[in-house]
Design an enzyme around this catalytic site. Structure first.
Site, mmCIF file in Angstrom:
data_model
loop_
_atom_site.group_PDB
_atom_site.id
_atom_site.type_symbol
_atom_site.label_atom_id
_atom_site.label_comp_id
_atom_site.label_asym_id
_atom_site.label_seq_id
_atom_site.Cartn_x
_atom_site.Cartn_y
_atom_site.Cartn_z
ATOM 1 N N GLY A 47 0.823 -1.195 0.000
ATOM 2 C CA GLY A 47 0.000 0.000 0.000
ATOM 3 C C GLY A 47 0.858 1.245 0.000
ATOM 4 N N GLN A 70 3.022 9.830 1.104
ATOM 5 C CA GLN A 70 4.323 9.167 1.004
ATOM 6 C C GLN A 70 5.072 9.520 -0.280
ATOM 7 O OE1 GLN A 70 2.599 5.108 2.141
ATOM 8 N NE2 GLN A 70 4.698 5.039 2.879
ATOM 9 N N CYS A 120 6.942 -0.061 6.978
ATOM 10 C CA CYS A 120 6.435 1.046 6.172
ATOM 11 C C CYS A 120 7.552 1.501 5.247
ATOM 12 C CB CYS A 120 6.003 2.179 7.089
ATOM 13 S SG CYS A 120 5.403 3.607 6.193
ATOM 14 N N LEU A 121 7.199 1.777 4.002
ATOM 15 C CA LEU A 121 8.202 2.225 3.027
ATOM 16 C C LEU A 121 8.805 3.571 3.435
ATOM 17 C CD1 LEU A 121 6.232 1.302 -0.214
ATOM 18 C CD2 LEU A 121 8.201 0.077 0.737
ATOM 19 N N HIS A 165 -3.434 1.224 8.381
ATOM 20 C CA HIS A 165 -2.092 1.804 8.217
ATOM 21 C C HIS A 165 -2.131 2.942 7.171
ATOM 22 C CE1 HIS A 165 2.470 1.193 7.899
ATOM 23 N NE2 HIS A 165 2.200 1.991 6.896
ATOM 24 N N GLU A 166 -2.790 2.689 6.034
ATOM 25 C CA GLU A 166 -2.800 3.706 4.962
ATOM 26 C C GLU A 166 -3.680 4.905 5.332
ATOM 27 O OE1 GLU A 166 -0.519 3.427 2.898
ATOM 28 O OE2 GLU A 166 -0.097 1.308 3.242
HETATM 29 NI NI NI Z 1 3.315 3.101 5.519
#
Ligand code: NI
Length: 172
Positions: free
Chosen positions: A46, A51, A94-95, A136-137
């Site tokens: 996601g 982000q 998380c990215l 999370h998103e």
């Molecule tokens: Ni994330």
């Protein structure tokens, strides 16, 4: 389509509350296509628009397994309408939070209202991993990171580790 740069903690846009999307236009369609491509490339399950440094309420999600066909879900203006009292703990990454993972307690089940790319209202009910990814998103769109949902000491340790890694990078 092109890959977008994913910003990382402590970039301030990750702390911004994303603004609502009023309607689609070619610029936003391109953003969504690029977010989907960036998510698969990362790879991740996601990405929220914050982000990629665009604070608008758009999230893309795909929890299908590698052997399954890609099935991206695009959510505009997602809102949580139900969260179960029952919770579950599981590891998250998380990215935008590099070199870290931690257990996070989240509601086991969720219901979300959103709009799709055509502007139609959609309701998603999910549990387990998909419910976790949705939470999370949607957190991202509210300027919240999963490290805000872990113990204070663990978070402080990560923040110190991250500052040191950034300082070391700056010296190289
Ligand atoms: Ni994330």
């Amino acid at each position: 389509m092109s890959l977008l740069r994913i910003v990382q903690f402590p970039h301030p846009v990750l702390r911004q509350r994303a603004g609502p999307v009023d309607g689609m236009n070619s610029e936003l369609e391109r953003l969504v296509a690029d977010m989907v491509e960036t998510m698969y490339h990362a790879p991740g399950v996601g990405i929220a628009a914050n982000q990629v440094a665009v604070p608008v309420q758009i999230a893309v999600i795909d929890v299908s397994r590698p052997e399954e066909p890609q099935n991206p879900l695009v959510l505009l203006n997602p809102k949580i309408i139900e969260l179960s009292k029952e919770t579950e703990k599981a590891e998250e990454k998380c990215l935008s939070v590099p070199d870290f993972q931690s257990e996070v307690e989240r509601a086991l089940k969720i219901a979300v209202l959103a709009r799709d790319l055509k502007g139609q209202e959609i309701k998603i009910t999910a549990e387990g991993f998909m419910a976790r990814v949705l939470q999370h998103e949607i957190d991202h769109l509210n300027g919240t990171l999963y490290i805000d949902r872990i113990g204070r000491l663990k978070r402080q340790r990560y923040v110190r580790q991250r500052k040191k890694a950034l300082a070391d990078l700056a010296l190289e």
